[in-house]
Design a protein around this motif. Structure first.
Motif, mmCIF file in Angstrom:
data_model
loop_
_atom_site.group_PDB
_atom_site.id
_atom_site.type_symbol
_atom_site.label_atom_id
_atom_site.label_comp_id
_atom_site.label_asym_id
_atom_site.label_seq_id
_atom_site.Cartn_x
_atom_site.Cartn_y
_atom_site.Cartn_z
ATOM 1 N N ILE A 1 11.930 11.439 -5.200
ATOM 2 C CA ILE A 1 10.885 12.418 -4.905
ATOM 3 C C ILE A 1 10.300 12.998 -6.190
ATOM 4 O O ILE A 1 11.017 13.585 -7.007
ATOM 5 N N GLY A 2 8.988 12.798 -6.350
ATOM 6 C CA GLY A 2 8.263 13.374 -7.472
ATOM 7 C C GLY A 2 7.130 14.245 -6.959
ATOM 8 O O GLY A 2 7.167 14.746 -5.843
ATOM 9 N N GLY A 3 6.103 14.410 -7.778
ATOM 10 C CA GLY A 3 4.988 15.272 -7.396
ATOM 11 C C GLY A 3 5.203 16.695 -7.888
ATOM 12 O O GLY A 3 5.934 16.937 -8.854
ATOM 13 N N ASN A 4 4.602 17.640 -7.206
ATOM 14 C CA ASN A 4 4.656 19.039 -7.640
ATOM 15 C C ASN A 4 6.077 19.564 -7.772
ATOM 16 O O ASN A 4 6.392 20.327 -8.677
ATOM 17 N N ILE A 5 6.948 19.145 -6.853
ATOM 18 C CA ILE A 5 8.317 19.666 -6.892
ATOM 19 C C ILE A 5 9.030 19.246 -8.170
ATOM 20 O O ILE A 5 9.836 20.000 -8.729
ATOM 21 N N HIS B 1 2.381 10.000 -0.430
ATOM 22 C CA HIS B 1 2.101 11.293 -1.042
ATOM 23 C C HIS B 1 1.852 12.302 0.075
ATOM 24 O O HIS B 1 1.058 12.042 0.984
ATOM 25 N N SER B 2 2.500 13.458 -0.018
ATOM 26 C CA SER B 2 2.276 14.524 0.945
ATOM 27 C C SER B 2 1.231 15.482 0.391
ATOM 28 O O SER B 2 1.368 15.997 -0.719
ATOM 29 N N LEU B 3 0.172 15.708 1.182
ATOM 30 C CA LEU B 3 -0.930 16.565 0.753
ATOM 31 C C LEU B 3 -0.785 17.974 1.285
ATOM 32 O O LEU B 3 -0.400 18.186 2.433
ATOM 33 N N GLY B 4 -1.149 18.919 0.429
ATOM 34 C CA GLY B 4 -1.294 20.304 0.860
ATOM 35 C C GLY B 4 -2.737 20.706 0.674
ATOM 36 O O GLY B 4 -3.648 19.881 0.764
ATOM 37 N N HIS C 1 0.846 -1.191 0.000
ATOM 38 C CA HIS C 1 0.000 0.000 0.000
ATOM 39 C C HIS C 1 0.884 1.245 0.000
ATOM 40 O O HIS C 1 2.013 1.222 0.472
ATOM 41 N N GLN C 2 0.330 2.318 -0.511
ATOM 42 C CA GLN C 2 0.946 3.619 -0.342
ATOM 43 C C GLN C 2 0.215 4.367 0.764
ATOM 44 O O GLN C 2 -0.882 3.990 1.152
ATOM 45 N N LEU C 3 0.852 5.430 1.219
ATOM 46 C CA LEU C 3 0.231 6.286 2.219
ATOM 47 C C LEU C 3 0.003 7.676 1.634
ATOM 48 O O LEU C 3 0.655 8.082 0.674
ATOM 49 N N LEU C 4 -0.918 8.361 2.228
ATOM 50 C CA LEU C 4 -1.213 9.737 1.860
ATOM 51 C C LEU C 4 -1.324 10.502 3.174
ATOM 52 O O LEU C 4 -2.108 10.114 4.044
ATOM 53 N N PRO D 1 -0.487 16.198 -5.070
ATOM 54 C CA PRO D 1 0.441 16.007 -3.951
ATOM 55 C C PRO D 1 1.594 17.010 -4.026
ATOM 56 O O PRO D 1 2.113 17.292 -5.106
ATOM 57 N N ILE D 2 1.978 17.543 -2.881
ATOM 58 C CA ILE D 2 3.150 18.420 -2.825
ATOM 59 C C ILE D 2 4.380 17.626 -3.249
ATOM 60 O O ILE D 2 5.231 18.102 -3.990
ATOM 61 N N ALA D 3 4.451 16.404 -2.741
ATOM 62 C CA ALA D 3 5.571 15.524 -3.066
ATOM 63 C C ALA D 3 5.109 14.082 -2.959
ATOM 64 O O ALA D 3 4.240 13.757 -2.147
ATOM 65 N N THR D 4 5.699 13.244 -3.795
ATOM 66 C CA THR D 4 5.494 11.800 -3.708
ATOM 67 C C THR D 4 6.859 11.170 -3.470
ATOM 68 O O THR D 4 7.782 11.355 -4.273
ATOM 69 N N ILE D 5 7.001 10.456 -2.359
ATOM 70 C CA ILE D 5 8.294 9.877 -1.979
ATOM 71 C C ILE D 5 8.206 8.355 -2.039
ATOM 72 O O ILE D 5 7.307 7.755 -1.444
#
Length: 396
Positions: free
Chosen positions: A278-282, A252-255, A100-103, A260-264
């Motif tokens: 690290i992907g996502g918005n950055i 995924h880090s949520l703002g 699983h992934q986390l958010l 997602p702000i970032a996906t690690i």
């Protein structure tokens, strides 16, 4: 120069996940397919991916179950079936990095978003995680936010490439890197492709070369569809001190926004070091920035989204990659896997790693596999492409 002639049912060009999945399925069905690759297997977008088998949840963060989220929603189940040895391809030996992934959000989520996550649309894919059941990183007393679990696995891409390649590796052909493709048509259909001193006769031709499709279309004189590139600049980091490794995380880090702000995701080097990718918005906003500036932003971002965790001294790297896709208005993300068939030429982009099974379904339908008379072909010995080195072992 000695000329070599090959005969096959289907030629596939491009050994990323799309070409490999299709190649495996066709040969398993008794249809002779040759896969052509001018470099290393998985060297482009496939080994640049984070290994996430998306189910569309991250496309619904704005509170709307979009078309993209609906199209991809069945893919985790397809992949899980294969990983259990019960799907289109037996992937039982592929290493799962996470079930699983986390958010997570470092702050409390809005009531609107919480209600949507608990709605019928997403409740089967996303569950709230209580602190006592969370990974150690999120059990820290300093974490005051919200944590959800996504029913989307993360795969080790090198092990996936090893498994999906081994059975039919003998039908994969390494062609010289600067080879020109010359096509011969009869009654509008391509019947022959010549590459250097090799001539290949086939009934169907499938282009799955990612960015390489652009040059192939030019060689064929095909003007539509056209290709777009959506670039990313990903960030990688690992602990400078092997005795203080980074914790494993797939999240995924949520703002406050809809992305997602970032996906690690976490990956192991050959030396056993944990690398955060690290992907996502950055990564989207990092395109065109200098390596130094992007790394400085990433350091600040990690301190912001993980304020309770003291980062060790880190080594950093960046990785630029283009997402090659069929052209969309305003360079937006396509909703699904893409195929355009022109006679017996099939132009394909999976658009996401997770959609490779769906793309193969579409191609099998387009080439009408039931109409192909199964034959036995004798292939001469030729060089085979090897799997590319994982990104984590070449980025630093």
């Amino acid at each position: 120069m000695t000329q070599t002639t090959l005969n096959t049912d289907v030629v596939i060009i491009g050994a990323g996940i799309a070409g490999l999945w299709l190649h495996h399925r066709l040969n398993d069905m008794g249809i002779h397919a040759i896969l052509l690759e001018h470099g290393h297997i998985g060297q482009g977008q496939t080994l640049s991916s984070q290994g996430i088998i998306h189910g569309g949840s991250k496309y619904a963060l704005n509170g709307v179950l979009s078309k993209a989220a609906q199209v991809i929603s069945t893919m985790p189940a397809r992949w899980k079936s294969a990983l259990n040895g019960e799907g289109d391809i037996d992937l039982r030996s592929v290493r799962k990095l996470a079930d699983h992934q986390l958010l997570w959000s470092k702050d409390k989520l809005s009531s609107k978003m919480v209600s949507f996550f608990a709605s019928k649309a997403l409740s089967s894919r996303m569950q709230r995680v209580e602190k006592r059941e969370a990974p150690a990183l999120f059990q820290d007393t300093g974490f005051k936010g919200t944590l959800y679990q996504l029913d989307e696995p993360v795969l080790d891409i090198p092990s996936l490439l090893t498994k999906i390649t081994e059975k039919w590796h003998s039908r994969m052909l390494l062609v010289p890197k600067d080879s020109q493709y010359h096509w011969q048509r009869t009654r509008q259909k391509v019947g022959i492709v010549q590459i250097g001193d090799m001539t290949i006769h086939a009934k169907q031709f499938v282009l799955t070369a990612g960015e390489g499709n652009e040059a192939l279309l030019q060689s064929l004189g095909i003007k539509q569809p056209t290709m777009q590139r959506r670039p990313l600049q990903m960030v990688l980091c690992k602990s400078h001190d092997s005795t203080q490794p980074l914790p494993t995380i797939y999240a995924h880090s949520l703002g406050s926004g809809s992305k997602p702000i970032a996906t690690i995701s976490s990956h192991q080097t050959q030396q056993g070091e944990t690398v955060w990718y690290i992907g996502g918005n950055i990564a989207e906003e990092g395109v065109g920035k200098s390596r130094e500036n992007l790394i400085a932003e990433a350091q600040q971002l990690l301190n912001n989204i993980l304020p309770w965790f003291k980062l060790p001294n880190l080594d950093w790297a960046t990785h630029a990659v283009n997402r090659a896709e069929p052209k969309q208005s305003s360079l937006t993300r396509p909703d699904n896997a893409f195929i355009d068939s022109q006679q017996n030429i099939h132009i394909c982009w999976p658009t996401k790693l997770a959609l490779a099974p769906d793309l193969a379904d579409q191609v099998l339908k387009a080439i009408n596999v039931d109409s192909i008379e199964k034959q036995t072909y004798d292939n001469p010995d030729f060089p085979h492409p090897e799997i590319a080195k994982p990104l984590w072992d070449r980025a630093f």
